[in-house]
Write an enzyme that holds these catalytic residues in place. Structure first.
Site, mmCIF file in Angstrom:
data_model
loop_
_atom_site.group_PDB
_atom_site.id
_atom_site.type_symbol
_atom_site.label_atom_id
_atom_site.label_comp_id
_atom_site.label_asym_id
_atom_site.label_seq_id
_atom_site.Cartn_x
_atom_site.Cartn_y
_atom_site.Cartn_z
ATOM 1 N N ASP A 210 31.145 -22.086 -33.269
ATOM 2 C CA ASP A 210 30.011 -21.167 -33.125
ATOM 3 C C ASP A 210 28.806 -21.840 -32.484
ATOM 4 O OD1 ASP A 210 28.653 -18.647 -33.596
ATOM 5 O OD2 ASP A 210 27.620 -19.594 -35.273
ATOM 6 N N SER A 234 24.810 -14.113 -33.447
ATOM 7 C CA SER A 234 26.233 -13.791 -33.412
ATOM 8 C C SER A 234 26.484 -12.479 -34.144
ATOM 9 C CB SER A 234 27.043 -14.906 -34.077
ATOM 10 O OG SER A 234 26.788 -16.150 -33.454
ATOM 11 N N GLN A 284 33.611 -14.305 -29.000
ATOM 12 C CA GLN A 284 32.457 -13.902 -29.791
ATOM 13 C C GLN A 284 31.599 -12.929 -28.997
ATOM 14 O OE1 GLN A 284 28.667 -16.434 -30.720
ATOM 15 N NE2 GLN A 284 30.066 -16.740 -32.451
#
Length: 293
Positions: A210, A234, A284
């Protein structure tokens, strides 16, 4: 006088502490955030902890092969996070778990993860990118940060358990200093020694995945994070594990963005070992909004 930022094995040991959840019920766990960190819980942390919780309820002979999660509320790093795991299914080959992260009895993140016993089958992969300089041929994070002391911010305070080395310009440089590039490529590794537990390496990779992925959306436009650029968060995260690996050995995170619209950007990335083995893939979507100078 400020304390020096923890790096190397000291920072890795702190990360291992963050991933070492307390078992407080049959399928309930509790995790903590580092004592110094961002104003909201880092997404890779909550994804890694959720995977730890799910994995502890599965036969260790079954290895995680995919996870899919949604970030639904910002997490408060000053508060413990409770992880509740649902046993969705245990089949002959696969186990599926749902892991929900809660603060103040409200979900901040939920994730489904699937685990599989080892099987043999077809094996192929797309080739790794060519002509990418190795991790020892690109600047270290310390080298890059020394050029932008005013952009240091939280990086000057939090531990750095991951050795991150950008091949191109990172997204936290000054506005105008970043050329538009279709790919963002970053070498990464856990900056110390991890135990041999495969689940722990998967959780560490989830933690790292991430960190730079969404930045590839900005890279397409030569945009940067923060004042004069973009702020983001996110929204969801998916990760597939393809082949065995060690997260404390170098891997190339090759990220790019196929689309951005409606204040959202989609990013995808592949992870390769130094010898070209494709070990994992990530996707993502994030919220991205322009901010003034």
């Amino acid at each position: 006088m400020s304390q020096p930022v923890a790096t190397g094995q000291a920072a890795v040991d702190q990360l291992l502490g963050v991933l070492d959840l307390d078992h407080i019920g049959e399928r309930t766990f509790r995790g903590m955030s580092p004592p110094v960190g961002p104003q909201r819980v880092y997404g890779g942390q909550v994804a890694g902890q959720a995977l730890v919780a799910a994995g502890r309820t599965v036969d260790p002979e079954r290895f995680v092969h995919s996870l899919h999660g949604y970030f639904v509320r910002p997490g408060d790093p000053a508060e413990p996070i409770e992880y509740q795991v649902e046993n969705v299914r245990d089949g002959r080959s696969f186990s599926v778990r749902r892991s929900v992260a809660l603060q103040h009895d409200r979900p901040i993140f939920f994730m489904s993860a699937s685990f599989q016993r080892h099987e043999e089958g077809l094996d192929h992969q797309a080739p790794a990118p060519l002509d990418v300089p190795g991790p020892d041929e690109v600047p270290t994070m310390t080298d890059r940060l020394s050029r932008y002391p005013e952009r240091l911010g939280i990086w000057g305070q939090i531990p750095r358990p991951i050795d991150v080395r950008y091949v191109g310009e990172p997204g936290w440089v000054r506005p105008g200093d970043r050329p538009a590039e279709p790919h963002q490529r970053v070498w990464m590794r856990i900056d110390g020694k991890l135990p041999d537990d495969p689940l722990l390496h998967a959780c560490a990779l989830a933690y790292a995945s991430d960190l730079t992925l969404l930045d590839s959306v900005l890279s397409v436009h030569g945009e940067v994070w923060g004042p004069g650029g973009v702020v983001g968060a996110s929204l969801d995260h998916a990760l597939w594990f393809h082949r065995s690996f060690r997260a404390d050995e170098w891997f190339l995170y090759d990220c790019w963005s196929p689309s951005a619209s409606g204040a959202r950007g989609l990013a995808t990335g592949r992870m390769f070992t130094t010898d070209g083995r494709h070990i994992a893939s990530a996707v993502q979507e994030g919220l991205l909004r322009r901010v003034g100078a």
